[in-house]
Motif scaffolding. Structure first.
Motif, PDB file in Angstrom:
ATOM      1  N   LEU A  27       0.840  -1.198   0.000  1.00  9.77           N
ATOM      2  CA  LEU A  27       0.000   0.000   0.000  1.00  9.77           C
ATOM      3  C   LEU A  27       0.878   1.253   0.000  1.00  9.77           C
ATOM      4  CD1 LEU A  27      -3.059   0.319   0.065  1.00  9.77           C
ATOM      5  CD2 LEU A  27      -2.942   0.520   2.522  1.00  9.77           C
ATOM      6  N   GLY A  28       0.613   2.186  -0.899  1.00  8.28           N
ATOM      7  CA  GLY A  28       1.367   3.433  -0.963  1.00  8.28           C
ATOM      8  C   GLY A  28       2.707   3.316  -1.680  1.00  8.28           C
ATOM      9  N   LYS A  29       3.031   2.168  -2.220  1.00  8.54           N
ATOM     10  CA  LYS A  29       4.312   1.953  -2.904  1.00  8.54           C
ATOM     11  C   LYS A  29       4.124   2.004  -4.415  1.00  8.54           C
ATOM     12  CE  LYS A  29       6.667   1.237   0.831  1.00  8.54           C
ATOM     13  NZ  LYS A  29       7.579   2.241   1.304  1.00  8.54           N
ATOM     14  N   SER A  30       5.253   2.165  -5.128  1.00  7.75           N
ATOM     15  CA  SER A  30       5.200   2.234  -6.585  1.00  7.75           C
ATOM     16  C   SER A  30       6.387   1.504  -7.201  1.00  7.75           C
ATOM     17  CB  SER A  30       5.212   3.703  -7.038  1.00  7.75           C
ATOM     18  OG  SER A  30       6.432   4.310  -6.663  1.00  7.75           O
ATOM     19  N   VAL A  31       6.290   1.233  -8.494  1.00  5.93           N
ATOM     20  CA  VAL A  31       7.373   0.640  -9.266  1.00  5.93           C
ATOM     21  C   VAL A  31       7.844   1.701 -10.253  1.00  5.93           C
ATOM     22  CG1 VAL A  31       8.015  -1.152 -10.929  1.00  5.93           C
ATOM     23  CG2 VAL A  31       6.437  -1.694  -9.076  1.00  5.93           C
ATOM     24  N   GLN A  32       9.149   2.006 -10.205  1.00  3.64           N
ATOM     25  CA  GLN A  32       9.720   2.994 -11.113  1.00  3.64           C
ATOM     26  C   GLN A  32      10.509   2.293 -12.219  1.00  3.64           C
ATOM     27  OE1 GLN A  32      11.964   5.542  -8.467  1.00  3.64           O
ATOM     28  NE2 GLN A  32      10.186   6.860  -8.123  1.00  3.64           N
ATOM     29  N   VAL A  33      10.746   2.998 -13.305  1.00  3.23           N
ATOM     30  CA  VAL A  33      11.450   2.435 -14.455  1.00  3.23           C
ATOM     31  C   VAL A  33      12.843   1.953 -14.053  1.00  3.23           C
ATOM     32  CG1 VAL A  33      12.402   2.965 -16.737  1.00  3.23           C
ATOM     33  CG2 VAL A  33      10.152   3.825 -16.101  1.00  3.23           C
ATOM     34  N   GLY A  34      13.536   2.692 -13.170  1.00  6.47           N
ATOM     35  CA  GLY A  34      14.889   2.339 -12.743  1.00  6.47           C
ATOM     36  C   GLY A  34      14.968   1.004 -12.015  1.00  6.47           C
ATOM     37  N   GLU A  35      13.859   0.533 -11.453  1.00  6.87           N
ATOM     38  CA  GLU A  35      13.827  -0.738 -10.724  1.00  6.87           C
ATOM     39  C   GLU A  35      13.645  -1.937 -11.663  1.00  6.87           C
ATOM     40  OE1 GLU A  35      10.728  -0.510  -7.746  1.00  6.87           O
ATOM     41  OE2 GLU A  35      11.212   1.584  -7.364  1.00  6.87           O
ATOM     42  N   LEU A  36      13.313  -1.686 -12.909  1.00  2.00           N
ATOM     43  CA  LEU A  36      13.015  -2.768 -13.859  1.00  2.00           C
ATOM     44  C   LEU A  36      14.222  -3.110 -14.716  1.00  2.00           C
ATOM     45  CD1 LEU A  36       9.587  -1.425 -15.144  1.00  2.00           C
ATOM     46  CD2 LEU A  36       9.949  -3.192 -13.438  1.00  2.00           C
ATOM     47  N   SER A  37      14.323  -4.376 -15.071  1.00  2.00           N
ATOM     48  CA  SER A  37      15.334  -4.789 -16.049  1.00  2.00           C
ATOM     49  C   SER A  37      14.796  -5.991 -16.813  1.00  2.00           C
ATOM     50  CB  SER A  37      16.649  -5.135 -15.354  1.00  2.00           C
ATOM     51  OG  SER A  37      16.496  -6.291 -14.566  1.00  2.00           O
ATOM     52  N   PHE A  38      15.042  -5.981 -18.103  1.00  2.00           N
ATOM     53  CA  PHE A  38      14.604  -7.056 -18.984  1.00  2.00           C
ATOM     54  C   PHE A  38      15.803  -7.471 -19.830  1.00  2.00           C
ATOM     55  CE2 PHE A  38      10.882  -4.436 -18.155  1.00  2.00           C
ATOM     56  CZ  PHE A  38       9.962  -5.380 -17.740  1.00  2.00           C
ATOM     57  N   GLU A  39      15.956  -8.769 -20.017  1.00  2.00           N
ATOM     58  CA  GLU A  39      17.113  -9.289 -20.751  1.00  2.00           C
ATOM     59  C   GLU A  39      17.092  -8.844 -22.207  1.00  2.00           C
ATOM     60  OE1 GLU A  39      19.029 -13.571 -21.961  1.00  2.00           O
ATOM     61  OE2 GLU A  39      17.775 -13.473 -20.169  1.00  2.00           O
ATOM     62  N   GLY A  40      18.211  -8.274 -22.650  1.00  2.00           N
ATOM     63  CA  GLY A  40      18.358  -7.851 -24.042  1.00  2.00           C
ATOM     64  C   GLY A  40      17.695  -6.535 -24.379  1.00  2.00           C
ATOM     65  N   LEU A  41      17.097  -5.861 -23.380  1.00  2.00           N
ATOM     66  CA  LEU A  41      16.406  -4.591 -23.619  1.00  2.00           C
ATOM     67  C   LEU A  41      17.045  -3.465 -22.810  1.00  2.00           C
ATOM     68  CD1 LEU A  41      12.660  -5.652 -23.274  1.00  2.00           C
ATOM     69  CD2 LEU A  41      13.998  -5.559 -25.351  1.00  2.00           C
ATOM     70  N   GLU A  42      17.083  -2.292 -23.396  1.00  2.00           N
ATOM     71  CA  GLU A  42      17.501  -1.096 -22.671  1.00  2.00           C
ATOM     72  C   GLU A  42      16.280  -0.189 -22.567  1.00  2.00           C
ATOM     73  OE1 GLU A  42      20.314   2.815 -23.341  1.00  2.00           O
ATOM     74  OE2 GLU A  42      20.702   1.033 -24.545  1.00  2.00           O
ATOM     75  N   LEU A  43      15.892   0.156 -21.322  1.00  2.00           N
ATOM     76  CA  LEU A  43      14.727   1.024 -21.129  1.00  2.00           C
ATOM     77  C   LEU A  43      15.158   2.476 -21.271  1.00  2.00           C
ATOM     78  CD1 LEU A  43      13.102  -0.808 -18.085  1.00  2.00           C
ATOM     79  CD2 LEU A  43      12.432  -0.934 -20.474  1.00  2.00           C
ATOM     80  N   LEU A  44      14.460   3.251 -22.083  1.00  4.53           N
ATOM     81  CA  LEU A  44      14.842   4.625 -22.379  1.00  4.53           C
ATOM     82  C   LEU A  44      14.014   5.665 -21.635  1.00  4.53           C
ATOM     83  CD1 LEU A  44      15.439   4.299 -26.220  1.00  4.53           C
ATOM     84  CD2 LEU A  44      17.109   4.159 -24.379  1.00  4.53           C
ATOM     85  N   ASN A  45      12.991   5.243 -20.901  1.00  4.70           N
ATOM     86  CA  ASN A  45      12.193   6.198 -20.119  1.00  4.70           C
ATOM     87  C   ASN A  45      13.035   6.716 -18.950  1.00  4.70           C
ATOM     88  OD1 ASN A  45      10.285   4.097 -21.346  1.00  4.70           O
ATOM     89  ND2 ASN A  45       8.917   5.773 -20.842  1.00  4.70           N
ATOM     90  N   ALA A  46      12.619   7.840 -18.366  1.00  2.00           N
ATOM     91  CA  ALA A  46      13.316   8.395 -17.200  1.00  2.00           C
ATOM     92  C   ALA A  46      13.306   7.376 -16.062  1.00  2.00           C
ATOM     93  CB  ALA A  46      12.641   9.685 -16.763  1.00  2.00           C
ATOM     94  N   LYS A  47      14.436   7.243 -15.374  1.00  2.00           N
ATOM     95  CA  LYS A  47      14.588   6.231 -14.318  1.00  2.00           C
ATOM     96  C   LYS A  47      13.597   6.428 -13.173  1.00  2.00           C
ATOM     97  CE  LYS A  47      18.204   4.216 -16.165  1.00  2.00           C
ATOM     98  NZ  LYS A  47      17.841   3.285 -17.184  1.00  2.00           N
ATOM     99  N   ASN A  48      13.218   7.688 -12.900  1.00  2.00           N
ATOM    100  CA  ASN A  48      12.306   7.955 -11.780  1.00  2.00           C
ATOM    101  C   ASN A  48      10.833   8.002 -12.203  1.00  2.00           C
ATOM    102  OD1 ASN A  48      12.442  10.341 -13.184  1.00  2.00           O
ATOM    103  ND2 ASN A  48      12.725  11.632 -11.384  1.00  2.00           N
ATOM    104  N   ALA A  49      10.544   7.691 -13.470  1.00  2.00           N
ATOM    105  CA  ALA A  49       9.151   7.660 -13.940  1.00  2.00           C
ATOM    106  C   ALA A  49       8.424   6.475 -13.302  1.00  2.00           C
ATOM    107  CB  ALA A  49       9.102   7.554 -15.460  1.00  2.00           C
ATOM    108  N   VAL A  50       7.220   6.726 -12.791  1.00  2.00           N
ATOM    109  CA  VAL A  50       6.432   5.691 -12.116  1.00  2.00           C
ATOM    110  C   VAL A  50       5.654   4.888 -13.154  1.00  2.00           C
ATOM    111  CG1 VAL A  50       4.565   5.268 -10.469  1.00  2.00           C
ATOM    112  CG2 VAL A  50       6.247   7.049 -10.006  1.00  2.00           C
ATOM    113  N   VAL A  51       5.848   3.561 -13.129  1.00  2.00           N
ATOM    114  CA  VAL A  51       5.137   2.675 -14.051  1.00  2.00           C
ATOM    115  C   VAL A  51       3.771   2.325 -13.481  1.00  2.00           C
ATOM    116  CG1 VAL A  51       5.187   0.456 -15.252  1.00  2.00           C
ATOM    117  CG2 VAL A  51       7.308   1.717 -14.904  1.00  2.00           C
TER     118      VAL A  51
END
Length: 193
Positions: A151-175
């Motif tokens: 409750l009250g928590k979020s997942v940000q782009v910087g916390e995610l990683s996928f094999e073979g992919l580079e995420l280009l969104n801002a690291k602090n953007a909330v997914v």
């Protein structure tokens, strides 16, 4: 990634008059750029053939046939008319075997979050994430497990990683996030008394 077969016809005339005549004939002007060619190639496609490519949340690798030659491409941009919402123009990007592409991939949340069980509401803030990868490594959807999201928590782009992919969104953007609802706040206040 799913594939989509599309046949186009190269344009001989370019300009407002020729473009208007195409649109009146229910054909959509388009261009493909990138790849080995130094210049973009102008062509047109029939409006009814691209409907399933445009109006879908899925991503496709397009096998584009121009003058009998098949080219792998992705749909990069769509221009819509501001009033009628008709498709005015399509931009395709030539896909090469050894060069990575940048594309938006839909996000799917998996599992029931702890915060939702506690009375919170799960919200998806970013429906798509911009990724950079080789075209054959791009998944149809990005799956994010939210079972441990409190409750009250979020997942940000910087916390995610996928094999073979580079995420280009801002690291602090909330997914996604679990928000405290009014009912949950009232229950918490009642328990505090």
């Amino acid at each position: 990634m799913k594939t989509f077969e599309l046949t186009g016809t190269k344009r001989s005339e370019i300009g407002k008059k020729a473009t208007k005549a195409l649109r009146n004939a229910e054909e959509i002007p388009a261009v493909i750029y990138g790849g080995d060619a130094k210049e973009a190639t102008a062509f047109f496609v029939k409006a009814n053939e691209v409907r399933k490519l445009i109006y879908t949340p899925e991503i496709f690798l397009v096998n584009l046939t121009l003058d009998g030659k098949v080219t792998k491409a992705i749909l990069k941009d769509i221009q819509f008319h501001p009033v009628t919402d008709n498709v005015l123009h399509l931009d395709f990007l030539h896909v090469l075997e050894k060069k990575p592409i940048v594309i938006d991939v839909p996000v799917v949340l998996d599992g029931l979050a702890e915060g939702v069980r506690a009375g919170g509401k799960l919200s998806l803030d970013l429906r798509k994430l911009k990724v950079k990868a080789m075209y054959d490594k791009v998944p149809e959807k990005l799956h994010i497990n939210v079972e441990k999201l409190a409750l009250g928590k979020s997942v940000q782009v910087g916390e995610l990683s996928f094999e073979g992919l580079e995420l280009l969104n801002a690291k602090n953007a909330v997914v996604c996030r679990v928000q405290l609802t009014r009912a949950a706040r009232g229950l918490a206040a009642k328990n505090a008394e």
